[in-house]
Design an enzyme around this catalytic site. Structure first.
Site, PDB file in Angstrom:
ATOM      1  N   GLU A   1     124.789 -36.957 107.376  1.00  0.00           N
ATOM      2  CA  GLU A   1     123.835 -37.957 106.911  1.00  0.00           C
ATOM      3  C   GLU A   1     122.763 -38.170 107.985  1.00  0.00           C
ATOM      4  OE1 GLU A   1     125.601 -40.666 103.716  1.00  0.00           O
ATOM      5  OE2 GLU A   1     126.139 -41.541 105.634  1.00  0.00           O
TER       6      GLU A   1
ATOM      7  N   GLY B   1     124.532 -43.822  98.573  1.00  0.00           N
ATOM      8  CA  GLY B   1     124.419 -45.266  98.786  1.00  0.00           C
ATOM      9  C   GLY B   1     123.752 -45.939  97.602  1.00  0.00           C
ATOM     10  N   GLY B   2     122.443 -46.128  97.705  1.00  0.00           N
ATOM     11  CA  GLY B   2     121.686 -46.879  96.691  1.00  0.00           C
ATOM     12  C   GLY B   2     121.945 -46.424  95.264  1.00  0.00           C
TER      13      GLY B   2
ATOM     14  N   GLU C   1     125.541 -46.912 109.841  1.00  0.00           N
ATOM     15  CA  GLU C   1     125.358 -48.371 109.929  1.00  0.00           C
ATOM     16  C   GLU C   1     126.442 -48.989 110.814  1.00  0.00           C
ATOM     17  OE1 GLU C   1     125.094 -48.995 105.707  1.00  0.00           O
ATOM     18  OE2 GLU C   1     123.201 -47.894 105.739  1.00  0.00           O
TER      19      GLU C   1
ATOM     20  N   SER D   1     119.513 -40.690 100.618  1.00  0.00           N
ATOM     21  CA  SER D   1     118.553 -40.786  99.514  1.00  0.00           C
ATOM     22  C   SER D   1     118.761 -39.712  98.440  1.00  0.00           C
ATOM     23  CB  SER D   1     117.111 -40.755 100.046  1.00  0.00           C
ATOM     24  OG  SER D   1     116.888 -41.855 100.914  1.00  0.00           O
TER      25      SER D   1
ATOM     26  N   GLY E   1     118.762 -44.511 102.852  1.00  0.00           N
ATOM     27  CA  GLY E   1     118.116 -45.695 102.280  1.00  0.00           C
ATOM     28  C   GLY E   1     116.608 -45.716 102.427  1.00  0.00           C
TER      29      GLY E   1
ATOM     30  N   ASN F   1     129.093 -45.067  98.174  1.00  0.00           N
ATOM     31  CA  ASN F   1     129.320 -46.030  99.251  1.00  0.00           C
ATOM     32  C   ASN F   1     128.565 -47.291  98.861  1.00  0.00           C
ATOM     33  OD1 ASN F   1     129.466 -47.491 101.616  1.00  0.00           O
ATOM     34  ND2 ASN F   1     127.981 -46.230 102.735  1.00  0.00           N
ATOM     35  N   TRP F   2     129.316 -48.288  98.431  1.00  0.00           N
ATOM     36  CA  TRP F   2     128.669 -49.497  97.890  1.00  0.00           C
ATOM     37  C   TRP F   2     128.111 -50.397  98.986  1.00  0.00           C
ATOM     38  CZ3 TRP F   2     133.029 -50.951  93.859  1.00  0.00           C
ATOM     39  CH2 TRP F   2     132.969 -50.051  92.788  1.00  0.00           C
ATOM     40  N   LYS F   3     128.534 -50.226 100.204  1.00  0.00           N
ATOM     41  CA  LYS F   3     128.104 -51.070 101.327  1.00  0.00           C
ATOM     42  C   LYS F   3     128.399 -52.546 101.017  1.00  0.00           C
ATOM     43  CE  LYS F   3     124.492 -47.696 102.189  1.00  0.00           C
ATOM     44  NZ  LYS F   3     123.334 -47.335 102.980  1.00  0.00           N
TER      45      LYS F   3
ATOM     46  N   HIS G   1     130.135 -44.267 109.696  1.00  0.00           N
ATOM     47  CA  HIS G   1     128.845 -44.372 109.002  1.00  0.00           C
ATOM     48  C   HIS G   1     127.787 -44.829 110.010  1.00  0.00           C
ATOM     49  CE1 HIS G   1     125.689 -45.719 106.295  1.00  0.00           C
ATOM     50  NE2 HIS G   1     126.255 -44.942 105.391  1.00  0.00           N
TER      51      HIS G   1
HETATM   52  C1  PEP Z   1     124.757 -43.941 102.715  1.00  0.00           C
HETATM   53  O1  PEP Z   1     124.749 -45.137 102.897  1.00  0.00           O
HETATM   54  O2  PEP Z   1     125.700 -43.257 103.116  1.00  0.00           O
HETATM   55  C2  PEP Z   1     123.627 -43.342 102.008  1.00  0.00           C
HETATM   56  C3  PEP Z   1     123.555 -42.045 101.953  1.00  0.00           C
HETATM   57  O3  PEP Z   1     122.714 -44.200 101.450  1.00  0.00           O
HETATM   58  P1  PEP Z   1     121.484 -43.816 100.489  1.00  0.00           P
HETATM   59  O4  PEP Z   1     122.027 -42.889  99.440  1.00  0.00           O
HETATM   60  O5  PEP Z   1     121.025 -45.110  99.924  1.00  0.00           O
HETATM   61  O6  PEP Z   1     120.455 -43.155 101.336  1.00  0.00           O
END
Ligand code: PEP
Length: 253
Positions: A170, A236-237, A100, A215, A176, A9-11, A98
């Site tokens: 999640e 994500g990251g 966010e 994470s 994050g 997930n590039w956001k 999500h």
């Molecule tokens: C996400 O945004 O769905 C996510 C899991 O981010 P991260 O891996 O950065 O925690």
């Protein structure tokens, strides 16, 4: 036996140049066969870059999708992107719900359920994100929170709809933050989710992929994906660097 799915997930990240480099790096890394054949890999991109992603991934086994989808098909909804528009670019997945979107853009359970329905209507696999806030975990209401989020979808679409979907558990406190859920903490919630679905339809429960997100990195993916009810990750990251993402894609059962 369910396949593992690792979805990035590039956001709100990337440029045309950085995405080109990232996808080339991922494709290069996948070409040596080090990602297991039962692991599916996908990237979810900002809408504007989806045509570019489509061009770069044509004929490859790297799937792609969007980070959201409109619940509407067409009309006066400025700034929205519909399922039929995503169909024009052959998106396989759309992330819905999500955290966010829920916290920063006020999307409610009902909005998420409508987006889930819109994706399915257009043959796009929704990646339905559910998960509790830190204070909800501390209050001991994790299960009731994820049950409520799941019920919004089941009530609208029926449990059978989950057979054509992916669920991503999640925990919001893990996204994050570097505070990954322990494999056992994640497994407990995954088992609860699968058990809740099984109570309504055991074959759907057996089939549905339940990803963990929060994470995940190359150092913890193996242990997480080894758990019986964890079928991969939403990343994500660590999805923004080819080597980091590939390390996760190579993990697991
Ligand atoms: C996400 O945004 O769905 C996510 C899991 O981010 P991260 O891996 O950065 O925690």
């Amino acid at each position: 036996m369910r396949n593992t799915l690792v979805a990035g997930n590039w956001k709100l990240n990337g440029s045309k140049a950085s995405i080109t480099e990232l996808l080339k790096g991922i494709l290069d890394g996948m070409s040596d066969g080090s990602v297991k054949s039962q692991t599916d890999v996908a990237v979810c991109a900002p809408y504007i870059y989806i045509p570019h992603v489509q061009e770069l991934l044509q004929g490859t086994n790297l799937a792609y999708g969007s980070e959201s989808i409109s619940e509407h098909d067409s009309g006066a909804y400025t700034g929205e992107i519909s399922g039929s528009m995503l169909n024009d670019f052959d998106c396989k997945y759309a992330i819905v719900g999500h955290s966010e979107r829920r916290t920063l853009f006020a999307e409610k359970d009902a909005d998420t359920a409508n987006k889930f329905a819109a994706a399915r209507k257009h043959g796009i696999k929704p990646i339905l994100c559910i998960g509790e806030l830190l204070e909800e975990r501390e209050q001991g209401v994790t299960e009731s929170v994820v049950a409520r989020q799941l019920d919004a979808v089941i009530d609208l679409e029926g449990v059978e709809a989950l057979a054509d979907a992916v669920i991503a558990y999640e925990p919001v406190w893990a996204i994050g933050t570097g505070m990954t859920a322990s494999p056992q903490q994640a497994q407990d919630v995954h088992a609860f989710i699968r058990g809740k679905i099984a109570a309504l339809n055991s074959s759907v429960a057996e089939k549905v992929q339940i990803l963990y997100g929060g994470s995940v990195n190359g150092g913890n993916a193996d242990e997480l994906f080894a758990m019986p009810d964890i079928d991969g990750g939403l990343i994500g990251g660590a999805a923004l660097k080819a080597e980091d993402f590939l390390a996760i894609c190579r993990a697991g059962k």
